[in-house]
Design a protein around this motif. Structure first.
Motif, short mmCIF file in Angstrom:
data_model
loop_
_atom_site.label_atom_id
_atom_site.label_comp_id
_atom_site.label_asym_id
_atom_site.label_seq_id
_atom_site.Cartn_x
_atom_site.Cartn_y
_atom_site.Cartn_z
N ALA B 58 0.85 -1.19 0.00
CA ALA B 58 0.00 0.00 0.00
C ALA B 58 0.88 1.23 0.00
N ARG B 59 0.34 2.34 -0.45
CA ARG B 59 1.11 3.58 -0.44
C ARG B 59 1.33 4.05 0.99
N SER B 60 2.36 4.82 1.19
CA SER B 60 2.57 5.47 2.47
C SER B 60 1.33 6.29 2.81
N PRO B 61 0.95 6.29 4.07
CA PRO B 61 -0.22 7.10 4.44
C PRO B 61 0.01 8.59 4.17
N PHE B 62 1.24 8.94 3.90
CA PHE B 62 1.50 10.35 3.57
C PHE B 62 1.20 10.67 2.11
N GLU B 63 1.00 9.63 1.32
CA GLU B 63 0.75 9.84 -0.11
C GLU B 63 -0.65 9.36 -0.46
N ALA B 64 -1.43 10.22 -1.04
CA ALA B 64 -2.80 9.82 -1.41
C ALA B 64 -3.18 10.38 -2.77
N PRO B 65 -2.44 9.97 -3.82
CA PRO B 65 -2.81 10.47 -5.14
C PRO B 65 -4.14 9.85 -5.57
N THR B 66 -4.97 10.62 -6.20
CA THR B 66 -6.25 10.07 -6.67
C THR B 66 -6.55 10.58 -8.07
N ARG B 67 -7.30 9.74 -8.81
CA ARG B 67 -7.82 10.20 -10.08
C ARG B 67 -8.98 11.14 -9.77
N ALA B 68 -9.48 11.81 -10.78
CA ALA B 68 -10.61 12.71 -10.58
C ALA B 68 -11.76 12.18 -11.40
N PRO B 69 -12.54 11.24 -10.82
CA PRO B 69 -13.58 10.61 -11.64
C PRO B 69 -14.82 11.47 -11.80
N SER B 70 -15.42 11.40 -12.98
CA SER B 70 -16.68 12.12 -13.20
C SER B 70 -17.83 11.33 -12.60
N GLY B 71 -17.60 10.04 -12.35
CA GLY B 71 -18.60 9.25 -11.65
C GLY B 71 -19.69 8.66 -12.53
N THR B 89 2.88 5.33 -15.32
CA THR B 89 1.72 5.64 -14.50
C THR B 89 1.36 4.42 -13.67
N PRO B 90 1.34 4.54 -12.34
CA PRO B 90 0.87 3.38 -11.56
C PRO B 90 -0.49 2.95 -12.09
N SER B 91 -0.69 1.64 -12.20
CA SER B 91 -1.88 1.15 -12.90
C SER B 91 -3.19 1.65 -12.28
N ASP B 92 -3.19 1.82 -10.96
CA ASP B 92 -4.45 2.26 -10.34
C ASP B 92 -4.68 3.76 -10.52
N LEU B 93 -3.73 4.43 -11.16
CA LEU B 93 -3.91 5.86 -11.44
C LEU B 93 -4.01 6.14 -12.94
N HIS B 94 -4.03 5.07 -13.75
CA HIS B 94 -4.19 5.24 -15.20
C HIS B 94 -5.53 5.92 -15.46
N PHE B 95 -5.55 6.89 -16.38
CA PHE B 95 -6.81 7.58 -16.64
C PHE B 95 -7.84 6.61 -17.21
N GLU B 96 -9.09 6.99 -17.08
CA GLU B 96 -10.19 6.18 -17.61
C GLU B 96 -11.07 7.03 -18.52
N ARG B 97 -11.57 6.42 -19.57
CA ARG B 97 -12.65 7.02 -20.35
C ARG B 97 -13.44 5.84 -20.91
N HIS B 98 -14.64 5.68 -20.42
CA HIS B 98 -15.47 4.56 -20.87
C HIS B 98 -16.74 5.09 -21.52
N HIS B 99 -17.30 4.31 -22.41
CA HIS B 99 -18.54 4.73 -23.06
C HIS B 99 -19.73 3.93 -22.56
N ALA B 100 -19.48 2.91 -21.79
CA ALA B 100 -20.58 2.11 -21.25
C ALA B 100 -20.09 1.35 -20.01
N GLY B 101 -19.29 2.00 -19.22
CA GLY B 101 -18.80 1.37 -18.00
C GLY B 101 -17.71 0.33 -18.27
#
Lengths: 234, 413
Positions: B58-71, B89-101
């Motif tokens: 897990a990341r250090s509790p001092f680091e909390a990078p997050t994506r900015a999801p539109s939801g 790019t750490p895989s859990d921070l790779h950007f997302e763009r989906h057209h149907a989830g």
């Protein structure tokens, strides 16, 4: 950051250097596990040039000139179940038909909740579909990002509308519409956006004949890879 | 991407995280910003045993990078470029763009079928695909709509994440599409193929066959592990250097034919209206581009003196040949150094050491690729394509540094 060259790549490279790709392709021992059923090397079918990180083109990538006999024959029925795409010539359009009036009823029941009673959409989530306005005619979209794109004032092919509705809409139940229903919805949306007559019926032949108002405005990429737009330098 | 990203609550939260990160960098709490409670740590970590081993890191509790999801299932989430170093790019921070989830796919049941103008239509299981000779390549994926809001309606409070966060880079493992195309025996008359995904919009894009003979891949792994579901698990078509959307995720079918299919994603979307009343279509290669990720808004430079201006530069046409940095709004330019080796269609991390004297400054970066393409100014891009151009934004952008050290977004190039 160097790409790792795996054994196969190296073998291929060596083969290329020593004897040429074709000879390597025939030498089964150079490839990964091959079985007795491995077909003979097929002739190369294209200008294969797999770009290697080090700048040297490895023709066709690792295993070039080889067929591995992996995979199973694709069943006709399995292909048919997936192969529902419709291209711009409408060659693949299925049998069936639908009227503008039928489309209106379907639209109100299954589409209006998201796209609006008049197709005005609810941007940004639910795209506008309809509502051509005089200001946006003439394909002047580059000048003003606010000009509303609609089906009638932008889409180059009516077949795209059929294909997309059939594959992806209504959003909560994609793929649930019958071909007749898709024809009807396509007819309704095209009629509402002044592309076809309000009393039209669409079937494969009629849809193929539809010409979108701005079809001739689309042109393939013509950028030059080497030059930025004039006056690029700040 | 039709939606210019709005500053959502979550993005504001992400901004806050960035702010805290920036404050930590400079060692100063920022004005008007209550410092977050620091994670609990012992006064002297050398005097007691640390945490035990665990199944997952897990990341250090001092680091909390997050994506900015539109939801939304048709939405996007952006990579926090300001929080990242290097090029991957750490895989859990790779950007997302989906057209149907994001579809839930069982790798034991998912298959890839190649048919149409081929000698032998074949269906491959995921295991089949993995039996072919593999390649490992590091490439970026960038959404064609990356930076739309920053281009059309720039605002000082925009972050690197909002300006360019639909860019992510991974080390991919896969098989060259050329290998599969030889396996099925693509017929010489085939000039295009349709790639189709197995998501709820059954995404389709048309691709010239030549790309397959060049460097296209079917990938299954990203950064050493299977693809993340959001990036196409279990199989993705990767077309290095080409606009994000055409890298069809969850790919299940390739059909060889003789003309493009004119799908919704290459007509209604992903086309660029031009000032002459036409629209450019099939704008595949992403032109050279760069972005300074540090410093960036909402950082504040805490002190005068040396600062490393650092960022990413990439081109869909090959290697980055040169990155220049300006600290005076483009009046003078300086060559930046590369911190990583430039590879084709793969971002390079650049750095320029700058001594801040405490005066106002405008930091800009400008990339040139090996084909000689120079990243254009926003003015040049508007002149060429208009403000209404819908995709493929690569203008020179940067950051304004105030006397106070406050850093804000700057787009008027």
């Amino acid at each position: 950051m160097r790409a790792r060259t795996n054994l196969n790549t190296r073998t291929t490279l060596a083969c290329l250097a020593l004897a040429g790709a074709a000879a390597c392709g025939d030498a089964a021992a150079n490839g990964p596990a091959t079985s007795a059923s491995t077909p003979a090397a097929a002739p190369a079918v294209g200008p294969a040039a797999f770009t290697d990180y080090d700048g040297a083109a490895v023709a066709g990538g690792p295993g070039a000139g080889k067929r591995f006999g992996i995979g199973s024959a694709a069943a006709r029925t399995a292909i048919a179940a997936m192969d529902r795409d419709v291209g711009p010539d409408g060659a693949e359009l299925p049998p069936g038909r639908g009227t503008v009036a039928e489309g209106r009823t379907l639209y109100t029941a299954q589409c209006a909740a998201c796209h609006g009673l008049n197709g005005e959409g609810n941007e940004p989530t639910y795209p506008r579909l309809l509502g051509r306005v005089a200001d946006a005619e003439g394909f002047k979209f580059a000048s003003d990002p606010k000009l509303p794109h609609t089906i009638g004032n932008y889409w180059p092919h009516a077949t795209t509308l059929f294909d997309y509705i059939r594959r992806a809409m209504p959003h909560p139940q994609p793929g649930s519409l019958s071909d007749d229903q898709v024809y009807a919805l396509t007819a309704y949306l095209l009629a509402q956006d002044d592309v076809i007559a309000d009393d039209a019926t669409l079937d494969a032949a009629a849809l193929r004949a539809v010409k979108m108002p701005y079809a001739d405005r689309f042109r393939p990429d013509d950028r030059k890879p080497t030059a930025a737009p004039a006056a690029a330098r700040p | 991407m039709t939606t210019p990203p709005k500053l959502t609550r979550r993005e504001m939260l992400a901004g806050t995280a960035g702010l805290v990160g920036g404050a930590m960098l400079t060692g100063l709490p920022l004005e008007g910003q209550a410092p977050e409670p620091a994670p609990a740590v012992p006064p002297d970590a050398t005097k007691l045993q640390g945490a035990p081993t665990a199944p997952l890191g897990a990341r250090s509790p001092f680091e909390a990078p997050t994506r900015a999801p539109s939801g939304a299932t048709t939405g996007s989430s952006l990579t926090p470029l300001q929080d990242l170093s290097g090029t991957i790019t750490p895989s859990d921070l790779h950007f997302e763009r989906h057209h149907a989830g994001i579809p839930a796919l069982d790798p034991a049941r998912h298959t890839l079928t190649i048919h149409g103008l081929v000698d032998r239509p074949l269906t491959f299981t995921v295991d089949d695909i993995r039996r072919f000779p593999q390649v490992v390549r590091t490439h970026f994926v960038e959404c064609a709509g990356n930076g739309r809001a920053a281009f059309r309606a720039p605002k000082p409070e925009m972050t690197a994440q909002q300006v360019a966060g639909m860019l992510s880079t991974s080390e991919y493992t896969g098989v060259p599409l050329a290998t599969l195309f030889r396996e099925v025996g693509v017929r010489p008359e085939a000039s295009w193929f349709l790639a189709e995904g197995g998501d709820a919009c059954v995404m389709t894009r048309s691709v010239p066959v030549a790309k397959a003979w060049d460097d296209a891949l079917i990938v299954w792994a990203q950064n050493g592990e299977p693809l993340r579901p959001a990036q196409g698990y279990p199989l993705r078509l990767l077309l290095p250097g080409w606009e994000g959307n055409i890298n069809v995720k969850w790919v299940r079918r390739l059909e060889l034919g003789t003309r493009p299919w004119m799908t919704r994603w290459e007509t209604s979307k992903y086309t660029d209206p031009m000032p002459d009343g036409t629209a450019r279509q099939f704008t595949f290669e992403l032109d050279a581009k760069s972005v300074i990720t540090s410093p960036s808004h909402p950082d504040t430079l805490a002190r005068k003196g040396w600062h490393a201006i650092s960022g990413l530069a990439w081109s869909g046409r090959g290697r980055i040949a040169r990155v220049e940095v300006s600290t005076d709004r483009g009046a003078t330019w300086h060559d930046a150094e590369f911190l990583s080796r430039p590879e084709p269609k793969s971002p390079v991390r650049f750095q320029y050491l700058w001594e801040w004297t405490g005066r106002e400054a405008t930091l800009l970066s400008r990339a040139t690729d090996e084909a000689g393409f120079v990243q254009p100014t926003r003015t040049a891009l508007i002149a060429e394509r208009g403000l209404g151009t819908d995709y493929h934004f690569n203008p020179v952008l940067g950051w304004q540094v105030a006397r106070s050290g406050q850093v804000t977004f700057f787009a008027e190039t």
